[in-house]
Design a protein around this motif. Structure first.
Motif, mmCIF file in Angstrom:
data_model
loop_
_atom_site.group_PDB
_atom_site.id
_atom_site.type_symbol
_atom_site.label_atom_id
_atom_site.label_comp_id
_atom_site.label_asym_id
_atom_site.label_seq_id
_atom_site.Cartn_x
_atom_site.Cartn_y
_atom_site.Cartn_z
ATOM 1 N N UNK A 132 49.631 51.005 41.305
ATOM 2 C CA UNK A 132 50.594 50.361 40.847
ATOM 3 C C UNK A 132 50.683 48.904 41.536
ATOM 4 N N UNK A 133 49.480 48.384 42.243
ATOM 5 C CA UNK A 133 49.459 47.195 42.760
ATOM 6 C C UNK A 133 49.083 46.198 41.852
ATOM 7 N N UNK A 134 49.111 44.900 42.076
ATOM 8 C CA UNK A 134 48.815 43.964 41.245
ATOM 9 C C UNK A 134 47.750 42.973 41.836
ATOM 10 N N UNK A 135 47.192 42.008 40.971
ATOM 11 C CA UNK A 135 45.967 41.195 41.292
ATOM 12 C C UNK A 135 46.182 40.535 42.795
ATOM 13 N N UNK A 136 47.324 39.812 42.737
ATOM 14 C CA UNK A 136 47.572 39.075 43.798
ATOM 15 C C UNK A 136 47.604 40.036 45.303
ATOM 16 N N UNK A 137 48.231 41.052 45.291
ATOM 17 C CA UNK A 137 48.389 41.904 46.328
ATOM 18 C C UNK A 137 47.031 42.756 46.755
ATOM 19 N N UNK A 189 37.653 35.704 51.155
ATOM 20 C CA UNK A 189 38.744 34.858 51.044
ATOM 21 C C UNK A 189 39.562 35.223 49.597
ATOM 22 N N UNK A 190 40.957 34.809 49.627
ATOM 23 C CA UNK A 190 41.629 35.590 48.685
ATOM 24 C C UNK A 190 41.506 34.914 47.099
ATOM 25 N N UNK A 191 41.021 33.733 47.142
ATOM 26 C CA UNK A 191 40.651 33.225 45.768
ATOM 27 C C UNK A 191 39.296 33.789 45.337
ATOM 28 N N UNK A 199 42.077 42.891 50.057
ATOM 29 C CA UNK A 199 40.721 43.039 50.138
ATOM 30 C C UNK A 199 40.421 41.659 51.349
ATOM 31 N N UNK A 200 41.280 40.664 51.387
ATOM 32 C CA UNK A 200 41.284 39.723 52.459
ATOM 33 C C UNK A 200 41.396 40.220 53.795
ATOM 34 N N UNK A 201 42.453 41.227 54.093
ATOM 35 C CA UNK A 201 42.853 41.919 55.144
ATOM 36 C C UNK A 201 41.742 42.847 55.665
ATOM 37 N N UNK A 202 41.399 43.663 54.607
ATOM 38 C CA UNK A 202 40.192 44.554 54.995
ATOM 39 C C UNK A 202 38.882 44.205 55.135
#
Length: 87
Positions: free
Chosen positions: A47-52, A64-66, A57-60
């Protein structure tokens, strides 16, 4: 409204001794997912979305988020091209 991620009807996500795969039960083929691709598919399927997912991925992994958003978009495009996700 955000697009909901869903594997196509004949596609099963499963863990093997070699890692996660997407099994195309109709064509008898499987597609091995990299560790990161497996995380992305799992988060989106839950149920996640792309931004989340990009934030996760950034946190793990410190990506970079972009860059993570671009990688997710590329993975989704490839899965769609292979007919593995519902449009």
């Amino acid at each position: 409204m955000a697009q909901v991620f869903r594997l196509s009807g004949d596609i099963a996500r499963t863990a093997t001794e070699y890692g996660e795969v997407l099994l195309d039960e109709r064509r008898g083929r499987y597609f091995r997912l990299s560790r990161t691709a497996a995380v992305i598919v799992g988060l989106l399927e839950d149920g996640g979305d792309v931004p989340g997912t990009a934030r996760e991925l950034h946190e793990r992994y410190g990506i970079a988020e972009d860059r993570a958003r671009a990688d997710i978009a590329g993975l989704l495009a490839r899965l769609r091209d292979l007919g593995l996700v519902a449009s």
